[in-house]
Scaffold this motif. Structure first.
Motif, PDB file in Angstrom:
ATOM      1  N   GLY A 134      40.745  36.384   6.810  1.00  0.00           N
ATOM      2  CA  GLY A 134      40.080  36.658   8.076  1.00  0.00           C
ATOM      3  C   GLY A 134      41.035  36.772   9.247  1.00  0.00           C
ATOM      4  O   GLY A 134      40.630  37.181  10.341  1.00  0.00           O
ATOM      5  N   SER A 135      42.317  36.440   9.037  1.00  0.00           N
ATOM      6  CA  SER A 135      43.282  36.489  10.136  1.00  0.00           C
ATOM      7  C   SER A 135      44.067  37.799  10.151  1.00  0.00           C
ATOM      8  O   SER A 135      45.083  37.901  10.842  1.00  0.00           O
ATOM      9  CB  SER A 135      44.260  35.312  10.024  1.00  0.00           C
ATOM     10  OG  SER A 135      45.075  35.446   8.864  1.00  0.00           O
ATOM     11  N   LEU A 136      43.624  38.792   9.420  1.00  0.00           N
ATOM     12  CA  LEU A 136      44.399  40.038   9.332  1.00  0.00           C
ATOM     13  C   LEU A 136      44.588  40.672  10.711  1.00  0.00           C
ATOM     14  O   LEU A 136      43.755  40.543  11.607  1.00  0.00           O
ATOM     15  CB  LEU A 136      43.753  41.009   8.348  1.00  0.00           C
ATOM     16  CG  LEU A 136      42.353  41.567   8.592  1.00  0.00           C
ATOM     17  CD1 LEU A 136      42.400  42.764   9.527  1.00  0.00           C
ATOM     18  CD2 LEU A 136      41.716  41.969   7.277  1.00  0.00           C
ATOM     19  N   ARG A 137      45.727  41.375  10.836  1.00  0.00           N
ATOM     20  CA  ARG A 137      46.125  41.927  12.134  1.00  0.00           C
ATOM     21  C   ARG A 137      46.078  43.452  12.197  1.00  0.00           C
ATOM     22  O   ARG A 137      46.247  44.029  13.273  1.00  0.00           O
ATOM     23  CB  ARG A 137      47.545  41.453  12.474  1.00  0.00           C
ATOM     24  CG  ARG A 137      47.654  39.932  12.617  1.00  0.00           C
ATOM     25  CD  ARG A 137      49.069  39.522  12.970  1.00  0.00           C
ATOM     26  NE  ARG A 137      49.188  38.064  13.103  1.00  0.00           N
ATOM     27  CZ  ARG A 137      50.313  37.433  13.420  1.00  0.00           C
ATOM     28  NH1 ARG A 137      51.422  38.132  13.615  1.00  0.00           N
ATOM     29  NH2 ARG A 137      50.330  36.109  13.524  1.00  0.00           N
ATOM     30  N   THR A 138      45.903  44.098  11.076  1.00  0.00           N
ATOM     31  CA  THR A 138      45.799  45.551  11.097  1.00  0.00           C
ATOM     32  C   THR A 138      44.621  45.952  11.981  1.00  0.00           C
ATOM     33  O   THR A 138      43.533  45.366  11.887  1.00  0.00           O
ATOM     34  CB  THR A 138      45.601  46.101   9.677  1.00  0.00           C
ATOM     35  OG1 THR A 138      46.762  45.802   8.911  1.00  0.00           O
ATOM     36  CG2 THR A 138      45.391  47.605   9.689  1.00  0.00           C
ATOM     37  N   THR A 139      44.836  46.931  12.856  1.00  0.00           N
ATOM     38  CA  THR A 139      43.808  47.330  13.800  1.00  0.00           C
ATOM     39  C   THR A 139      43.290  48.740  13.504  1.00  0.00           C
ATOM     40  O   THR A 139      44.014  49.584  12.967  1.00  0.00           O
ATOM     41  CB  THR A 139      44.347  47.309  15.244  1.00  0.00           C
ATOM     42  OG1 THR A 139      45.445  48.226  15.366  1.00  0.00           O
ATOM     43  CG2 THR A 139      44.807  45.913  15.624  1.00  0.00           C
ATOM     44  N   ALA A 140      42.048  48.963  13.850  1.00  0.00           N
ATOM     45  CA  ALA A 140      41.432  50.288  13.779  1.00  0.00           C
ATOM     46  C   ALA A 140      40.780  50.544  15.137  1.00  0.00           C
ATOM     47  O   ALA A 140      39.776  49.923  15.475  1.00  0.00           O
ATOM     48  CB  ALA A 140      40.411  50.356  12.652  1.00  0.00           C
ATOM     49  N   ASP A 145      36.668  61.412  17.271  1.00  0.00           N
ATOM     50  CA  ASP A 145      35.721  61.479  16.165  1.00  0.00           C
ATOM     51  C   ASP A 145      36.086  60.569  15.005  1.00  0.00           C
ATOM     52  O   ASP A 145      35.584  60.733  13.887  1.00  0.00           O
ATOM     53  CB  ASP A 145      35.597  62.915  15.657  1.00  0.00           C
ATOM     54  CG  ASP A 145      36.928  63.439  15.115  1.00  0.00           C
ATOM     55  OD1 ASP A 145      37.958  62.779  15.352  1.00  0.00           O
ATOM     56  OD2 ASP A 145      36.922  64.503  14.467  1.00  0.00           O
ATOM     57  N   GLY A 146      36.993  59.603  15.247  1.00  0.00           N
ATOM     58  CA  GLY A 146      37.407  58.722  14.157  1.00  0.00           C
ATOM     59  C   GLY A 146      38.104  57.477  14.640  1.00  0.00           C
ATOM     60  O   GLY A 146      37.768  56.938  15.707  1.00  0.00           O
ATOM     61  N   TYR A 147      39.080  57.045  13.849  1.00  0.00           N
ATOM     62  CA  TYR A 147      39.801  55.804  14.133  1.00  0.00           C
ATOM     63  C   TYR A 147      41.302  56.022  13.927  1.00  0.00           C
ATOM     64  O   TYR A 147      41.717  56.852  13.106  1.00  0.00           O
ATOM     65  CB  TYR A 147      39.358  54.685  13.192  1.00  0.00           C
ATOM     66  CG  TYR A 147      37.898  54.301  13.324  1.00  0.00           C
ATOM     67  CD1 TYR A 147      37.503  53.233  14.121  1.00  0.00           C
ATOM     68  CD2 TYR A 147      36.917  55.017  12.631  1.00  0.00           C
ATOM     69  CE1 TYR A 147      36.167  52.881  14.232  1.00  0.00           C
ATOM     70  CE2 TYR A 147      35.583  54.685  12.741  1.00  0.00           C
ATOM     71  CZ  TYR A 147      35.212  53.601  13.548  1.00  0.00           C
ATOM     72  OH  TYR A 147      33.893  53.268  13.663  1.00  0.00           O
ATOM     73  N   VAL A 148      42.087  55.241  14.640  1.00  0.00           N
ATOM     74  CA  VAL A 148      43.532  55.216  14.441  1.00  0.00           C
ATOM     75  C   VAL A 148      43.903  53.817  13.969  1.00  0.00           C
ATOM     76  O   VAL A 148      43.623  52.825  14.664  1.00  0.00           O
ATOM     77  CB  VAL A 148      44.296  55.585  15.720  1.00  0.00           C
ATOM     78  CG1 VAL A 148      45.798  55.400  15.509  1.00  0.00           C
ATOM     79  CG2 VAL A 148      43.998  57.013  16.118  1.00  0.00           C
ATOM     80  N   LEU A 149      44.527  53.746  12.792  1.00  0.00           N
ATOM     81  CA  LEU A 149      44.867  52.460  12.189  1.00  0.00           C
ATOM     82  C   LEU A 149      46.363  52.197  12.295  1.00  0.00           C
ATOM     83  O   LEU A 149      47.179  53.099  12.102  1.00  0.00           O
ATOM     84  CB  LEU A 149      44.459  52.414  10.713  1.00  0.00           C
ATOM     85  CG  LEU A 149      42.972  52.197  10.418  1.00  0.00           C
ATOM     86  CD1 LEU A 149      42.172  53.462  10.641  1.00  0.00           C
ATOM     87  CD2 LEU A 149      42.764  51.689   8.996  1.00  0.00           C
ATOM     88  N   ASN A 150      46.690  50.915  12.571  1.00  0.00           N
ATOM     89  CA  ASN A 150      48.075  50.475  12.605  1.00  0.00           C
ATOM     90  C   ASN A 150      48.180  49.086  11.976  1.00  0.00           C
ATOM     91  O   ASN A 150      47.374  48.200  12.270  1.00  0.00           O
ATOM     92  CB  ASN A 150      48.594  50.409  14.048  1.00  0.00           C
ATOM     93  CG  ASN A 150      48.925  51.777  14.607  1.00  0.00           C
ATOM     94  OD1 ASN A 150      49.983  52.335  14.337  1.00  0.00           O
ATOM     95  ND2 ASN A 150      47.992  52.338  15.392  1.00  0.00           N
ATOM     96  N   GLY A 151      49.161  48.927  11.104  1.00  0.00           N
ATOM     97  CA  GLY A 151      49.381  47.630  10.469  1.00  0.00           C
ATOM     98  C   GLY A 151      50.086  47.787   9.136  1.00  0.00           C
ATOM     99  O   GLY A 151      50.374  48.915   8.696  1.00  0.00           O
ATOM    100  N   ALA A 169      40.655  46.551   8.285  1.00  0.00           N
ATOM    101  CA  ALA A 169      41.283  46.537   9.600  1.00  0.00           C
ATOM    102  C   ALA A 169      40.309  45.969  10.625  1.00  0.00           C
ATOM    103  O   ALA A 169      39.084  46.038  10.459  1.00  0.00           O
ATOM    104  CB  ALA A 169      41.715  47.948  10.007  1.00  0.00           C
ATOM    105  N   ARG A 170      40.869  45.429  11.684  1.00  0.00           N
ATOM    106  CA  ARG A 170      40.048  44.808  12.719  1.00  0.00           C
ATOM    107  C   ARG A 170      39.577  45.869  13.715  1.00  0.00           C
ATOM    108  O   ARG A 170      40.386  46.535  14.360  1.00  0.00           O
ATOM    109  CB  ARG A 170      40.863  43.723  13.431  1.00  0.00           C
ATOM    110  CG  ARG A 170      40.031  42.833  14.342  1.00  0.00           C
ATOM    111  CD  ARG A 170      40.814  41.616  14.803  1.00  0.00           C
ATOM    112  NE  ARG A 170      41.185  40.760  13.680  1.00  0.00           N
ATOM    113  CZ  ARG A 170      40.350  39.921  13.067  1.00  0.00           C
ATOM    114  NH1 ARG A 170      39.088  39.830  13.466  1.00  0.00           N
ATOM    115  NH2 ARG A 170      40.762  39.175  12.067  1.00  0.00           N
ATOM    116  N   THR A 171      38.268  46.036  13.803  1.00  0.00           N
ATOM    117  CA  THR A 171      37.679  46.994  14.733  1.00  0.00           C
ATOM    118  C   THR A 171      37.163  46.326  16.002  1.00  0.00           C
ATOM    119  O   THR A 171      36.881  47.006  16.990  1.00  0.00           O
ATOM    120  CB  THR A 171      36.516  47.749  14.063  1.00  0.00           C
ATOM    121  OG1 THR A 171      35.713  46.841  13.312  1.00  0.00           O
ATOM    122  CG2 THR A 171      37.048  48.834  13.133  1.00  0.00           C
ATOM    123  N   ASP A 172      37.028  45.021  15.980  1.00  0.00           N
ATOM    124  CA  ASP A 172      36.546  44.288  17.156  1.00  0.00           C
ATOM    125  C   ASP A 172      37.452  43.087  17.370  1.00  0.00           C
ATOM    126  O   ASP A 172      37.293  42.039  16.731  1.00  0.00           O
ATOM    127  CB  ASP A 172      35.097  43.841  16.950  1.00  0.00           C
ATOM    128  CG  ASP A 172      34.473  43.255  18.210  1.00  0.00           C
ATOM    129  OD1 ASP A 172      35.233  42.907  19.144  1.00  0.00           O
ATOM    130  OD2 ASP A 172      33.237  43.129  18.273  1.00  0.00           O
TER     131      ASP A 172
END
Length: 383
Positions: A134-140, A145-151, A169-172
């Motif tokens: 639950g502590s993951l840091r990858t973000t979305a 029209d979509g998402y950008v992910l980093n991690g 990935a964490r969206t919120d």
């Protein structure tokens, strides 16, 4: 049951024969080359082993939990690399899609996962998020029209060969723990997604893990698993019981293989004018191993049947994973001891299984995580 009894029995025997005649002779080669021959991968696909648990309407066999366990008890009697090749397609790599994917997502990916055209990877673990997923840091981040992910994801099984990644990935960022996590279906080759070098591991050669790196990886809204944000962690948790029972069955199978090899060696190896199998201390090690493996087998089969009957088996599945993974480690240690100096040498393959077995106490939840799950569920039930 997904299959008729006769059909299922025939499938089990076919897999057992395939393991015995095709896979076991290749164990040393796979370990030396750190690779499964392509012709074997194709034979595995031809047998339908990539789609064991994928529903029949998508080209799989749709096995239930007990049936899956029966197959795992055969596949686990050889190098775990072979089982690992198909394990993700049949487990965490497809189960979340089956449970929570949209119809469009299922139709797009499940048929190709069932045939082995696509290899799947489950990208949850990170450098700073292992047991505490639950502590993951990858973000979305939502963009257009979509998402950008980093991690960065770490120790991701089959990553070097995967065609489809389930990425968490964490969206919120405002929601703690797993409540703000979403799951995304990202195809290999997507710009911004790259794979690191294959990890150098203690054991399980031929089964490959690597980092999955996301750098401004843009995916469309349709890549969001189920089309719903902040449900990814819940999806991941839904896969745990089945995954833990599958790995438990593999542990039992490896233990039974080691017992078989140890008994054969003890009956052939002579010291002080008789087979060492006649010595009571050797018999004690064989007997302890047999009793523990039998106990684990019974636990796994009973829990699989309960799950198929619709019961909540979260505690029991954790018990199986804890006991079976610790058990196979003890059996492997005794196998080395029974073989003596030969057990320490690579020629007999026992030292290889000794190293391979060590991972079972770590993935699909460490033994310590299983203990926490069991105890917390006990306390919750008693409250």
């Amino acid at each position: 049951m997904a299959l008729e009894a006769d059909t299922m029995n025939e499938l089990v025997e076919t897999v057992a024969r395939f393991v015995r005649e095709r896979l076991r002779p290749l164990e040393a080669r796979v370990a030396d080359d750190d690779a499964i021959p392509e012709r074997i991968r194709q034979e595995i696909a031809d047998l339908g082993l990539f789609g064991l648990t994928i529903p029949q309407e998508y080209g799989g066999l749709g096995l239930d939990m007990e049936e899956e366990v029966r197959i795992a008890l055969e596949l686990g009697r050889t190098s775990p690399a072979f089982r690992s090749l198909v394990g993700t397609n049949n487990g965490i790599g497809s189960l979340g899609l089956i449970l929570d994917g949209t119809e469009e997502q299922k139709a797009r990916y499940l048929p190709r996962l069932a045939t082995g055209e696509l290899i799947s990877s489950f990208a949850l673990t990170e450098p700073e998020a292992g047991s505490d997923a639950g502590s993951l840091r990858t973000t979305a981040r939502r963009v257009g029209d979509g998402y950008v992910l980093n991690g960065t994801k770490r120790f991701i099984t089959n990553a070097p060969h995967a065609g489809l990644f389930t990425v968490f990935a964490r969206t919120d960022a405002g929601r703690e723990g797993g409540r703000g996590v979403s799951a995304f279906l990202i195809e290999a080759g997507t710009p911004g997604l790259s794979i690191g070098p294959a990890d150098r591991k203690m054991g399980q050669k031929g089964s490959h893990t690597a980092d999955v790196v996301l750098e401004d990886c843009h995916v469309p809204f349709a890549a969001l698993l189920g089309g719903v944000e902040n449900q990814g962690f819940r999806t991941a948790m839904k896969t745990l019981d089945r995954g833990r029972l599958h790995i438990s069955a593999v542990c039992v199978a490896m233990a039974e293989r080691l017992i078989e090899d140890s008994l054969a060696y003890a009956m052939e190896r002579r010291q002080f004018g008789q087979p060492i199998a006649e010595f009571q201390l050797i018999q004690a090690m064989l007997a302890d191993s047999r009793a523990e493996a039998y106990a684990a087998r019974c636990m796994v089969m009973e829990t699989a049947r309960r799950r198929d009957a619709g019961q909540d088996v979260a505690t029991e599945a954790a018990c199986c994973k804890l006991f079976a993974s610790e058990m196979v480690g003890r059996v492997a240690d005794r196998a080395v001891q029974i073989h003596g100096g030969a057990g320490y040498m690579a020629d007999y393959g026992i030292e290889r299984f000794y190293r391979d077995a060590r991972l079972f106490r770590i993935y699909e939840g460490t033994s310590q995580i299983q203990q926490i799950v069991i105890a917390r569920n006990m306390i919750r039930a008693a409250s």
